[in-house]
Write an enzyme that holds these catalytic residues in place. Structure first.
Site, PDB file in Angstrom:
ATOM      1  N   SER A   1      66.056  93.842  92.599  1.00 14.28           N
ATOM      2  CA  SER A   1      65.399  94.528  93.718  1.00 14.28           C
ATOM      3  C   SER A   1      66.365  95.392  94.540  1.00 14.28           C
ATOM      4  O   SER A   1      65.916  96.194  95.361  1.00 14.28           O
ATOM      5  CB  SER A   1      64.729  93.519  94.652  1.00 14.28           C
ATOM      6  OG  SER A   1      64.003  92.565  93.935  1.00 14.28           O
TER       7      SER A   1
ATOM      8  N   ILE B   1      68.247  94.465  96.956  1.00 14.53           N
ATOM      9  CA  ILE B   1      68.215  94.106  98.375  1.00 14.53           C
ATOM     10  C   ILE B   1      69.517  93.412  98.760  1.00 14.53           C
ATOM     11  O   ILE B   1      69.969  92.500  98.059  1.00 14.53           O
ATOM     12  CB  ILE B   1      67.046  93.121  98.685  1.00 14.53           C
ATOM     13  CG1 ILE B   1      65.729  93.605  98.074  1.00 14.53           C
ATOM     14  CG2 ILE B   1      66.933  92.861 100.178  1.00 14.53           C
ATOM     15  CD1 ILE B   1      65.232  94.916  98.563  1.00 14.53           C
TER      16      ILE B   1
ATOM     17  N   HIS C   1      70.361  90.909 100.981  1.00 21.57           N
ATOM     18  CA  HIS C   1      69.626  89.948 101.805  1.00 21.57           C
ATOM     19  C   HIS C   1      70.432  89.574 103.042  1.00 21.57           C
ATOM     20  O   HIS C   1      71.657  89.430 102.975  1.00 21.57           O
ATOM     21  CB  HIS C   1      69.340  88.679 100.993  1.00 21.57           C
ATOM     22  CG  HIS C   1      68.370  88.910  99.872  1.00 21.57           C
ATOM     23  ND1 HIS C   1      67.046  89.153 100.091  1.00 21.57           N
ATOM     24  CD2 HIS C   1      68.546  88.956  98.526  1.00 21.57           C
ATOM     25  CE1 HIS C   1      66.431  89.323  98.929  1.00 21.57           C
ATOM     26  NE2 HIS C   1      67.330  89.221  97.956  1.00 21.57           N
TER      27      HIS C   1
ATOM     28  N   LYS D   1      61.279  84.702  96.053  1.00 24.54           N
ATOM     29  CA  LYS D   1      60.910  85.333  97.319  1.00 24.54           C
ATOM     30  C   LYS D   1      59.573  86.076  97.254  1.00 24.54           C
ATOM     31  O   LYS D   1      59.196  86.755  98.192  1.00 24.54           O
ATOM     32  CB  LYS D   1      62.026  86.284  97.741  1.00 24.54           C
ATOM     33  CG  LYS D   1      63.353  85.552  97.938  1.00 24.54           C
ATOM     34  CD  LYS D   1      64.467  86.483  98.314  1.00 24.54           C
ATOM     35  CE  LYS D   1      65.813  85.754  98.294  1.00 24.54           C
ATOM     36  NZ  LYS D   1      66.325  85.532  96.928  1.00 24.54           N
TER      37      LYS D   1
ATOM     38  N   ARG E   1      66.718  86.604  85.720  1.00 26.02           N
ATOM     39  CA  ARG E   1      67.607  85.867  86.619  1.00 26.02           C
ATOM     40  C   ARG E   1      68.338  84.784  85.819  1.00 26.02           C
ATOM     41  O   ARG E   1      67.736  84.144  84.952  1.00 26.02           O
ATOM     42  CB  ARG E   1      66.802  85.185  87.731  1.00 26.02           C
ATOM     43  CG  ARG E   1      65.946  86.121  88.573  1.00 26.02           C
ATOM     44  CD  ARG E   1      64.982  85.299  89.403  1.00 26.02           C
ATOM     45  NE  ARG E   1      64.088  86.099  90.235  1.00 26.02           N
ATOM     46  CZ  ARG E   1      62.904  86.566  89.832  1.00 26.02           C
ATOM     47  NH1 ARG E   1      62.486  86.362  88.599  1.00 26.02           N
ATOM     48  NH2 ARG E   1      62.137  87.242  90.656  1.00 26.02           N
TER      49      ARG E   1
ATOM     50  N   SER F   1      69.530  85.322  92.465  1.00 27.39           N
ATOM     51  CA  SER F   1      69.434  85.934  93.782  1.00 27.39           C
ATOM     52  C   SER F   1      69.851  84.929  94.849  1.00 27.39           C
ATOM     53  O   SER F   1      69.512  83.747  94.734  1.00 27.39           O
ATOM     54  CB  SER F   1      67.984  86.369  94.043  1.00 27.39           C
ATOM     55  OG  SER F   1      67.931  87.103  95.221  1.00 27.39           O
TER      56      SER F   1
ATOM     57  N   CYS G   1      63.708 117.221  87.545  1.00 24.22           N
ATOM     58  CA  CYS G   1      63.020 116.319  88.485  1.00 24.22           C
ATOM     59  C   CYS G   1      63.962 115.889  89.600  1.00 24.22           C
ATOM     60  O   CYS G   1      63.598 115.862  90.766  1.00 24.22           O
ATOM     61  CB  CYS G   1      62.515 115.067  87.783  1.00 24.22           C
ATOM     62  SG  CYS G   1      61.331 115.377  86.478  1.00 24.22           S
TER      63      CYS G   1
HETATM   64  C1  LIG Z   1      64.412  90.112  89.009  1.00 19.31           C
HETATM   65  C2  LIG Z   1      65.664  89.958  89.810  1.00 19.31           C
HETATM   66  C3  LIG Z   1      65.710  90.330  91.144  1.00 19.31           C
HETATM   67  C4  LIG Z   1      66.849  90.154  91.900  1.00 19.31           C
HETATM   68  N1  LIG Z   1      66.908  90.671  93.161  1.00 19.31           N
HETATM   69  C5  LIG Z   1      68.053  90.547  93.872  1.00 19.31           C
HETATM   70  C6  LIG Z   1      68.170  91.139  95.153  1.00 19.31           C
HETATM   71  O1  LIG Z   1      67.299  91.876  95.602  1.00 19.31           O
HETATM   72  N2  LIG Z   1      69.282  90.901  95.870  1.00 19.31           N
HETATM   73  C7  LIG Z   1      70.282  90.097  95.417  1.00 19.31           C
HETATM   74  O2  LIG Z   1      71.229  89.863  96.147  1.00 19.31           O
HETATM   75  N3  LIG Z   1      70.240  89.600  94.158  1.00 19.31           N
HETATM   76  C8  LIG Z   1      69.156  89.811  93.390  1.00 19.31           C
HETATM   77  N4  LIG Z   1      69.097  89.334  92.121  1.00 19.31           N
HETATM   78  C9  LIG Z   1      70.247  88.608  91.598  1.00 19.31           C
HETATM   79  C10 LIG Z   1      71.314  89.550  91.075  1.00 19.31           C
HETATM   80  O3  LIG Z   1      70.760  90.565  90.282  1.00 19.31           O
HETATM   81  C11 LIG Z   1      72.298  88.722  90.260  1.00 19.31           C
HETATM   82  O4  LIG Z   1      72.723  87.642  91.035  1.00 19.31           O
HETATM   83  C12 LIG Z   1      73.515  89.506  89.828  1.00 19.31           C
HETATM   84  O5  LIG Z   1      73.165  90.705  89.217  1.00 19.31           O
HETATM   85  C13 LIG Z   1      74.314  88.626  88.879  1.00 19.31           C
HETATM   86  O6  LIG Z   1      75.394  89.360  88.416  1.00 19.31           O
HETATM   87  P1  LIG Z   1      76.323  88.754  87.284  1.00 19.31           P
HETATM   88  O7  LIG Z   1      77.472  89.667  87.177  1.00 19.31           O
HETATM   89  O8  LIG Z   1      76.592  87.300  87.564  1.00 19.31           O
HETATM   90  O9  LIG Z   1      75.413  88.729  85.984  1.00 19.31           O
HETATM   91  P2  LIG Z   1      75.014  89.901  84.978  1.00 19.31           P
HETATM   92  O10 LIG Z   1      74.728  91.153  85.662  1.00 19.31           O
HETATM   93  O11 LIG Z   1      73.955  89.342  84.100  1.00 19.31           O
HETATM   94  O12 LIG Z   1      76.347  90.130  84.144  1.00 19.31           O
HETATM   95  C14 LIG Z   1      76.802  89.235  83.168  1.00 19.31           C
HETATM   96  C15 LIG Z   1      77.489  90.051  82.090  1.00 19.31           C
HETATM   97  O13 LIG Z   1      78.087  89.166  81.157  1.00 19.31           O
HETATM   98  C16 LIG Z   1      78.019  89.791  79.889  1.00 19.31           C
HETATM   99  N5  LIG Z   1      78.176  88.779  78.844  1.00 19.31           N
HETATM  100  C17 LIG Z   1      77.350  87.741  78.581  1.00 19.31           C
HETATM  101  N6  LIG Z   1      77.810  87.044  77.528  1.00 19.31           N
HETATM  102  C18 LIG Z   1      78.947  87.649  77.116  1.00 19.31           C
HETATM  103  C19 LIG Z   1      79.864  87.393  76.054  1.00 19.31           C
HETATM  104  N7  LIG Z   1      79.706  86.372  75.198  1.00 19.31           N
HETATM  105  N8  LIG Z   1      80.922  88.218  75.919  1.00 19.31           N
HETATM  106  C20 LIG Z   1      81.102  89.272  76.761  1.00 19.31           C
HETATM  107  N9  LIG Z   1      80.238  89.554  77.776  1.00 19.31           N
HETATM  108  C21 LIG Z   1      79.184  88.755  77.953  1.00 19.31           C
HETATM  109  C22 LIG Z   1      76.643  90.447  79.888  1.00 19.31           C
HETATM  110  O14 LIG Z   1      76.554  91.490  78.936  1.00 19.31           O
HETATM  111  C23 LIG Z   1      76.520  90.926  81.314  1.00 19.31           C
HETATM  112  O15 LIG Z   1      76.880  92.285  81.471  1.00 19.31           O
HETATM  113  C24 LIG Z   1      67.973  89.534  91.325  1.00 19.31           C
HETATM  114  C25 LIG Z   1      67.947  89.190  89.970  1.00 19.31           C
HETATM  115  C26 LIG Z   1      66.828  89.439  89.203  1.00 19.31           C
HETATM  116  C27 LIG Z   1      66.863  89.185  87.740  1.00 19.31           C
END
Ligand SMILES: Cc1cc2nc3c(=O)[nH]c(=O)nc-3n(C[C@H](O)[C@H](O)[C@H](O)COP(=O)(O)OP(=O)(O)OC[C@H]3O[C@@H](n4cnc5c(N)ncnc54)[C@H](O)[C@@H]3O)c2cc1C
Length: 475
Positions: free
Chosen positions: A45, A47, A49, A250, A311, A336, A401
């Site tokens: 989203s 956001i 928060h 949420k 998520r 999130s 666009c």
């Molecule tokens: C629907 C939705 C709505 C959300 N809304 C919000 C919001 O509004 N505000 C907010 O604060 N948070 C929100 N979140 C949460 C937020 O998006 C996540 O907490 C955040 O993006 C997590 O980041 P990350 O780096 O931990 O995970 P990810 O972005 O998933 O990154 C993990 C990375 O690890 C890599 N990886 C996995 N396995 C391997 C492997 N074996 N070798 C090498 N690389 C690997 C993947 O390719 C990926 O790029 C939301 C999440 C979702 C899904």
């Protein structure tokens, strides 16, 4: 041998890498995908928060409030769009207002500033298009919006400009502990030696932990579907409008995006397959119905695209940031508010490394700023004329666009972390994100990618791997 290997180039790995690039250590970030920020970070989203949602005393609450306080400065430094638009959680009946009062008290305990309970009259003043059925709301003026992948690209790019290395298409498959660190193997036979590992692998963080014998947690995917509306509807609301949250999240929100679109969603549904990013008719219908309950007059016919994010839901109810064995840190279960929390998580992990006796000496020449990008559409006439005189490619509009010039696309292909495919250019410049969704500009961008990367046009992909677009010449 690297000092630190970060597995996962999502927003969490990005913020950790940027924080670590302030010190004299060698850092490598690996990701299995062909670009950064392709996991949960790509589809959420957006956001920032305020921090009233998470249970007081939890890591989620602590990191959320700190992270949201850090976000303005970080986005300023990285040249990433951020808007402090404030958020409203609306209540429809007496029970909802009781929950909102509990959230208010929790927010105060978590350290959220300027929270307010407001009545219907004030709510209507703040948001004239809010449904007449709303009784009141919890108002959080510190709530904000940001573009999650722009933030991730900015943070990793800045870490790279400060000497961190990025290896894409490196899918970690096996980890062997050594006396002085770890040997990490990719699925296609690449090998990296490192002293420390930070596991920020999102949905796959449990698999990575298991590779070093840590079976203490599981991650499962919780699907969230969205609908994005045309910019013509971007002003329908100015705040982020939430409903009272449930155990599953949420609820459906209505929010402007930093780029001026209107975003509706997400749904919340536990699924089994970590690769399933399909949207569903049921999900989209639910979004439409609930969004219309919150805000009157949403023109659903103005939807330009729908998408889905997964998520990384852990089994502990909180972020899992721990050290299951020496020189190894899990940063897992970052659902999130992980985007909001990411800047604070970056600092938290650096503090953990200090406690693990890693010698961290601050660089005196760390540059917190990204080279300025040139968004042609946002320039004044004078600025436009000036940049076209310097480089005429800024005068050639490729995406009609969104008003994106060839100069910006070339910039995206040559700035860290470099765009190498059509979607990479799209996320960096917004080309293809407008009403026609790339129908007009994609062939031109494919040509520019082939020319700038010096590859045959048939090798240009949409998002890496086998996603080729052209298979050969017709004539
Ligand atoms: C629907 C939705 C709505 C959300 N809304 C919000 C919001 O509004 N505000 C907010 O604060 N948070 C929100 N979140 C949460 C937020 O998006 C996540 O907490 C955040 O993006 C997590 O980041 P990350 O780096 O931990 O995970 P990810 O972005 O998933 O990154 C993990 C990375 O690890 C890599 N990886 C996995 N396995 C391997 C492997 N074996 N070798 C090498 N690389 C690997 C993947 O390719 C990926 O790029 C939301 C999440 C979702 C899904």
């Amino acid at each position: 041998m690297y000092d630190i290997l970060i597995i996962g180039a999502g927003v969490v790995g990005a913020m950790i890498s940027r924080e670590l690039s302030k010190y004299h250590i060698s850092i490598c970030i690996v990701d299995k995908d062909s670009d950064v920020g392709m996991g949960a970070t790509k589809a959420n989203s957006g956001i920032v928060h305020a921090g009233f949602d998470a249970r007081s005393g939890s890591l989620k609450a602590l990191m959320n409030v700190k992270g949201s306080q850090m976000m303005k400065q970080i986005t300023d430094e990285l040249g990433v769009k951020y808007k402090n638009n404030g958020s409203l959680v609306i209540g429809f009946n007496k029970e909802d207002i009781e929950v909102l009062t509990e959230l208010y008290n929790q927010g105060i305990q978590n350290g959220v500033q300027n929270l307010e309970m407001i009545d219907r009259k004030r709510l209507k003043e703040l948001e004239p298009n809010i449904t007449d059925n709303a009784l009141g709301a919890l108002y959080a003026p510190t709530g904000a919006i940001v573009c999650p992948y722009e933030l991730t690209i900015g943070a990793i790019g800045n870490a790279m400009d400060n000497d961190a290395e990025l290896k894409l298409k490196f899918q970690v498959d096996k980890i062997e502990p050594q006396n002085d660190g770890y040997t990490v193997f990719s699925k296609d036979g690449q090998v990296i030696q490192t002293q420390y590992i930070i596991n920020a692998a999102g949905l796959w963080a449990d698999d990575i932990a298991r590779m070093v014998g840590d079976f203490s947690f599981n991650i499962h995917p919780r699907r969230g579907e969205y609908m994005l509306l045309d910019k013509a509807c971007g002003n329908l609301v100015t705040h982020t409008i939430f409903r009272v949250p449930s155990k599953m999240g949420k609820g459906i929100l209505v929010t402007p995006t930093v780029d001026g679109n209107l975003l509706l969603g997400p749904t919340s549904e536990d699924i089994a397959d970590k690769e399933n990013k399909e949207t569903t008719p049921q999900g989209l219908e639910k979004i439409m119905n609930q969004a219309l309950e919150n805000v009157s007059g949403i023109p659903i016919r103005s939807v330009i695209t729908s998408f889905c994010g997964l998520r990384s839901t852990g089994n502990t109810g909180d972020f899992i940031i721990n050290t299951p064995r020496s020189n190894f840190i899990n940063v897992a279960g970052i659902e999130s508010p992980g985007l909001s929390a990411a800047p604070a998580i970056g600092k938290y992990v650096v503090d953990m490394l200090k406690e693990m006796d890693l010698q961290l000496i601050k660089k005196t020449d760390f540059n917190p700023y990204r080279p300025p990008s040139h968004a042609f559409r946002e320039m004044s006439i004078e600025e436009k004329n000036k940049i076209i005189r310097t480089n005429s490619k800024y005068g050639k509009i490729i995406c009609r666009c969104e008003g994106i010039s060839e100069g910006e696309i070339i910039e995206a292909i040559h700035t860290n972390p470099k765009a190498t495919d059509l979607d990479g250019v799209k996320r960096r410049t917004r080309s293809g994100m407008g009403r026609c969704q790339g129908g007009f500009c994609s062939p031109f961008i494919i040509e520019i990618l082939a020319r700038e990367l010096n590859i045959p046009i048939e090798e240009v992909t949409k998002f890496g791997g086998k996603s080729i677009i052209n298979i050969g010449k017709t004539k």
